[in-house]
Motif scaffolding. Sequence first.
Motif, PDB file in Angstrom:
ATOM      1  N   VAL A  14       0.843  -1.207   0.000  1.00  0.00           N
ATOM      2  CA  VAL A  14       0.000   0.000   0.000  1.00  0.00           C
ATOM      3  C   VAL A  14       0.875   1.252   0.000  1.00  0.00           C
ATOM      4  O   VAL A  14       0.647   2.189  -0.772  1.00  0.00           O
ATOM      5  CB  VAL A  14      -0.950   0.007   1.214  1.00  0.00           C
ATOM      6  CG1 VAL A  14      -1.740   1.308   1.266  1.00  0.00           C
ATOM      7  CG2 VAL A  14      -1.896  -1.186   1.159  1.00  0.00           C
ATOM      8  N   TYR A  15       1.876   1.277   0.850  1.00  0.00           N
ATOM      9  CA  TYR A  15       2.796   2.414   0.978  1.00  0.00           C
ATOM     10  C   TYR A  15       3.427   2.753  -0.381  1.00  0.00           C
ATOM     11  O   TYR A  15       3.442   3.918  -0.805  1.00  0.00           O
ATOM     12  CB  TYR A  15       3.874   2.050   1.999  1.00  0.00           C
ATOM     13  CG  TYR A  15       4.866   3.127   2.334  1.00  0.00           C
ATOM     14  CD1 TYR A  15       4.682   3.943   3.449  1.00  0.00           C
ATOM     15  CD2 TYR A  15       6.011   3.310   1.567  1.00  0.00           C
ATOM     16  CE1 TYR A  15       5.604   4.924   3.779  1.00  0.00           C
ATOM     17  CE2 TYR A  15       6.939   4.288   1.877  1.00  0.00           C
ATOM     18  CZ  TYR A  15       6.735   5.091   2.987  1.00  0.00           C
ATOM     19  OH  TYR A  15       7.657   6.061   3.301  1.00  0.00           O
ATOM     20  N   ASN A  16       3.932   1.731  -1.067  1.00  0.00           N
ATOM     21  CA  ASN A  16       4.617   1.956  -2.338  1.00  0.00           C
ATOM     22  C   ASN A  16       3.654   2.345  -3.450  1.00  0.00           C
ATOM     23  O   ASN A  16       3.994   3.157  -4.328  1.00  0.00           O
ATOM     24  CB  ASN A  16       5.402   0.707  -2.735  1.00  0.00           C
ATOM     25  CG  ASN A  16       6.581   0.457  -1.816  1.00  0.00           C
ATOM     26  OD1 ASN A  16       7.173   1.394  -1.272  1.00  0.00           O
ATOM     27  ND2 ASN A  16       6.937  -0.805  -1.620  1.00  0.00           N
ATOM     28  N   MET A  17       2.446   1.787  -3.436  1.00  0.00           N
ATOM     29  CA  MET A  17       1.459   2.158  -4.458  1.00  0.00           C
ATOM     30  C   MET A  17       1.003   3.602  -4.293  1.00  0.00           C
ATOM     31  O   MET A  17       0.809   4.310  -5.280  1.00  0.00           O
ATOM     32  CB  MET A  17       0.260   1.215  -4.397  1.00  0.00           C
ATOM     33  CG  MET A  17       0.528  -0.163  -4.986  1.00  0.00           C
ATOM     34  SD  MET A  17       1.082  -0.126  -6.719  1.00  0.00           S
ATOM     35  CE  MET A  17      -0.308   0.701  -7.499  1.00  0.00           C
ATOM     36  N   LEU A  18       0.838   4.045  -3.057  1.00  0.00           N
ATOM     37  CA  LEU A  18       0.468   5.440  -2.822  1.00  0.00           C
ATOM     38  C   LEU A  18       1.574   6.372  -3.303  1.00  0.00           C
ATOM     39  O   LEU A  18       1.312   7.420  -3.916  1.00  0.00           O
ATOM     40  CB  LEU A  18       0.183   5.669  -1.335  1.00  0.00           C
ATOM     41  CG  LEU A  18      -1.033   4.942  -0.755  1.00  0.00           C
ATOM     42  CD1 LEU A  18      -1.117   5.164   0.756  1.00  0.00           C
ATOM     43  CD2 LEU A  18      -2.324   5.389  -1.427  1.00  0.00           C
ATOM     44  N   ILE A  64      -3.284  11.197   1.838  1.00  0.00           N
ATOM     45  CA  ILE A  64      -3.568   9.784   2.124  1.00  0.00           C
ATOM     46  C   ILE A  64      -2.281   9.063   2.524  1.00  0.00           C
ATOM     47  O   ILE A  64      -2.260   8.282   3.482  1.00  0.00           O
ATOM     48  CB  ILE A  64      -4.206   9.094   0.891  1.00  0.00           C
ATOM     49  CG1 ILE A  64      -5.595   9.678   0.608  1.00  0.00           C
ATOM     50  CG2 ILE A  64      -4.319   7.583   1.115  1.00  0.00           C
ATOM     51  CD1 ILE A  64      -6.182   9.240  -0.721  1.00  0.00           C
ATOM     52  N   PHE A  65      -1.198   9.336   1.805  1.00  0.00           N
ATOM     53  CA  PHE A  65       0.100   8.726   2.092  1.00  0.00           C
ATOM     54  C   PHE A  65       0.538   9.039   3.524  1.00  0.00           C
ATOM     55  O   PHE A  65       0.952   8.155   4.275  1.00  0.00           O
ATOM     56  CB  PHE A  65       1.131   9.245   1.088  1.00  0.00           C
ATOM     57  CG  PHE A  65       2.509   8.683   1.261  1.00  0.00           C
ATOM     58  CD1 PHE A  65       2.862   7.490   0.654  1.00  0.00           C
ATOM     59  CD2 PHE A  65       3.464   9.354   2.011  1.00  0.00           C
ATOM     60  CE1 PHE A  65       4.144   6.967   0.804  1.00  0.00           C
ATOM     61  CE2 PHE A  65       4.745   8.839   2.165  1.00  0.00           C
ATOM     62  CZ  PHE A  65       5.081   7.642   1.560  1.00  0.00           C
ATOM     63  N   GLU A  69       0.857   6.362   6.692  1.00  0.00           N
ATOM     64  CA  GLU A  69       2.126   6.238   7.409  1.00  0.00           C
ATOM     65  C   GLU A  69       1.926   6.438   8.915  1.00  0.00           C
ATOM     66  O   GLU A  69       2.532   5.736   9.730  1.00  0.00           O
ATOM     67  CB  GLU A  69       3.120   7.259   6.862  1.00  0.00           C
ATOM     68  CG  GLU A  69       4.546   7.064   7.281  1.00  0.00           C
ATOM     69  CD  GLU A  69       5.484   8.014   6.576  1.00  0.00           C
ATOM     70  OE1 GLU A  69       6.667   7.662   6.424  1.00  0.00           O
ATOM     71  OE2 GLU A  69       5.046   9.128   6.192  1.00  0.00           O
ATOM     72  N   ALA A  70       1.053   7.392   9.277  1.00  0.00           N
ATOM     73  CA  ALA A  70       0.824   7.685  10.695  1.00  0.00           C
ATOM     74  C   ALA A  70      -0.078   6.657  11.375  1.00  0.00           C
ATOM     75  O   ALA A  70      -0.042   6.508  12.594  1.00  0.00           O
ATOM     76  CB  ALA A  70       0.200   9.079  10.836  1.00  0.00           C
ATOM     77  N   ALA A  71      -0.888   5.941  10.580  1.00  0.00           N
ATOM     78  CA  ALA A  71      -1.890   5.034  11.149  1.00  0.00           C
ATOM     79  C   ALA A  71      -1.305   3.717  11.636  1.00  0.00           C
ATOM     80  O   ALA A  71      -1.962   2.998  12.386  1.00  0.00           O
ATOM     81  CB  ALA A  71      -2.991   4.766  10.125  1.00  0.00           C
ATOM     82  N   TYR A  72      -0.080   3.397  11.207  1.00  0.00           N
ATOM     83  CA  TYR A  72       0.516   2.112  11.571  1.00  0.00           C
ATOM     84  C   TYR A  72       1.890   2.290  12.211  1.00  0.00           C
ATOM     85  O   TYR A  72       2.619   3.234  11.887  1.00  0.00           O
ATOM     86  CB  TYR A  72       0.671   1.222  10.336  1.00  0.00           C
ATOM     87  CG  TYR A  72      -0.586   0.473   9.968  1.00  0.00           C
ATOM     88  CD1 TYR A  72      -0.906  -0.724  10.582  1.00  0.00           C
ATOM     89  CD2 TYR A  72      -1.453   0.968   8.992  1.00  0.00           C
ATOM     90  CE1 TYR A  72      -2.063  -1.421  10.248  1.00  0.00           C
ATOM     91  CE2 TYR A  72      -2.612   0.280   8.652  1.00  0.00           C
ATOM     92  CZ  TYR A  72      -2.905  -0.921   9.286  1.00  0.00           C
ATOM     93  OH  TYR A  72      -4.039  -1.605   8.966  1.00  0.00           O
ATOM     94  N   ASN A 219      -6.422  -4.641  -0.540  1.00  0.00           N
ATOM     95  CA  ASN A 219      -6.982  -4.654  -1.896  1.00  0.00           C
ATOM     96  C   ASN A 219      -7.774  -3.391  -2.206  1.00  0.00           C
ATOM     97  O   ASN A 219      -7.739  -2.904  -3.335  1.00  0.00           O
ATOM     98  CB  ASN A 219      -7.858  -5.894  -2.087  1.00  0.00           C
ATOM     99  CG  ASN A 219      -7.047  -7.118  -2.455  1.00  0.00           C
ATOM    100  OD1 ASN A 219      -6.738  -7.339  -3.608  1.00  0.00           O
ATOM    101  ND2 ASN A 219      -6.684  -7.906  -1.458  1.00  0.00           N
ATOM    102  N   VAL A 220      -8.478  -2.845  -1.219  1.00  0.00           N
ATOM    103  CA  VAL A 220      -9.210  -1.593  -1.440  1.00  0.00           C
ATOM    104  C   VAL A 220      -8.233  -0.450  -1.710  1.00  0.00           C
ATOM    105  O   VAL A 220      -8.402   0.313  -2.677  1.00  0.00           O
ATOM    106  CB  VAL A 220     -10.109  -1.269  -0.228  1.00  0.00           C
ATOM    107  CG1 VAL A 220     -10.562   0.185  -0.270  1.00  0.00           C
ATOM    108  CG2 VAL A 220     -11.321  -2.197  -0.205  1.00  0.00           C
ATOM    109  N   GLN A 221      -7.197  -0.320  -0.891  1.00  0.00           N
ATOM    110  CA  GLN A 221      -6.239   0.774  -1.079  1.00  0.00           C
ATOM    111  C   GLN A 221      -5.470   0.638  -2.392  1.00  0.00           C
ATOM    112  O   GLN A 221      -5.333   1.604  -3.149  1.00  0.00           O
ATOM    113  CB  GLN A 221      -5.270   0.835   0.106  1.00  0.00           C
ATOM    114  CG  GLN A 221      -5.915   1.181   1.430  1.00  0.00           C
ATOM    115  CD  GLN A 221      -6.701   2.485   1.375  1.00  0.00           C
ATOM    116  OE1 GLN A 221      -6.254   3.468   0.786  1.00  0.00           O
ATOM    117  NE2 GLN A 221      -7.872   2.488   1.987  1.00  0.00           N
TER     118      GLN A 221
END
Length: 255
Positions: A14-18, A64-65, A69-72, A219-221
């Motif tokens: 997710v991180y890299n796709m964002l 969003i990025f 990053e802050a959420a985890y 998958n959603v992100q």
Amino acid sequence: MELPMLTVGEYSLVYNMLSFCIASMVFSGLFFIIAKDRVAPQYRMSVILSTIVVGIAGYHYFRIFGSWEAAYVMEGANYVASGTPFNDAYRYMDWLLTVPLLVVELLLLCSVAAERKSGLIFNTVVATVLMLVFGYLGETSGGTSLTDARGIFGFLSTLPFVYIVWVLWNEVTVAMADKDGHLKILYRNIRFLLIFTWGYYPIVYMAPFIMDAAAATVNVQVGYTIADVAAKAGYGCLIYAIAKAKSDEEGYAMA
């Protein structure tokens, strides 16, 4: 929304796709700015709208990025919720601004008759707002089945969605009817891209119906990000290609 525990691979995907999406929006926007004067003035507004679309998307994906990053935080061999909420509403704020612009820029290139244009634009913009409002209510409900809030609001969101796709498909079909050669192929390609990108969003939306929490979150992100790159940066490139081809066909040359 309660965030599930993720493996390093899931979190990093997710991180890299964002990050990839931010780069796609920024540099496609730079291209549109540089290339704008290569198309005739009557088609330039569509390229300008493409620039605005990827600019808005780039800003929201940056937010969003940062929120992701802050959420985890890393805990042992996995990533767990940090306690800071992940604000996925940025995505819907982005769509609320960009989807109507995407609709308008394509209609402008379809040379819709003046007496129909304003009404068609108004109807499709209203439909996009309804589609996104219902989609947001379902997405943030926490539901995971067809019979709860996610499923019900998803169904309601599908009604204006089908109308918009039907209108755009028909207008592109009419626009390409009297074209030939390269220009006809470009209109055909943007029609296929329209079906692929717009059709992909509801599939991603349904991920929580068939996957566990971690797989659905990833998958959603990732799914929405892929669709946004194709529907904004990729779509904008095709919009530019059509505008350039029409300009060349009409004998436009840069001063």
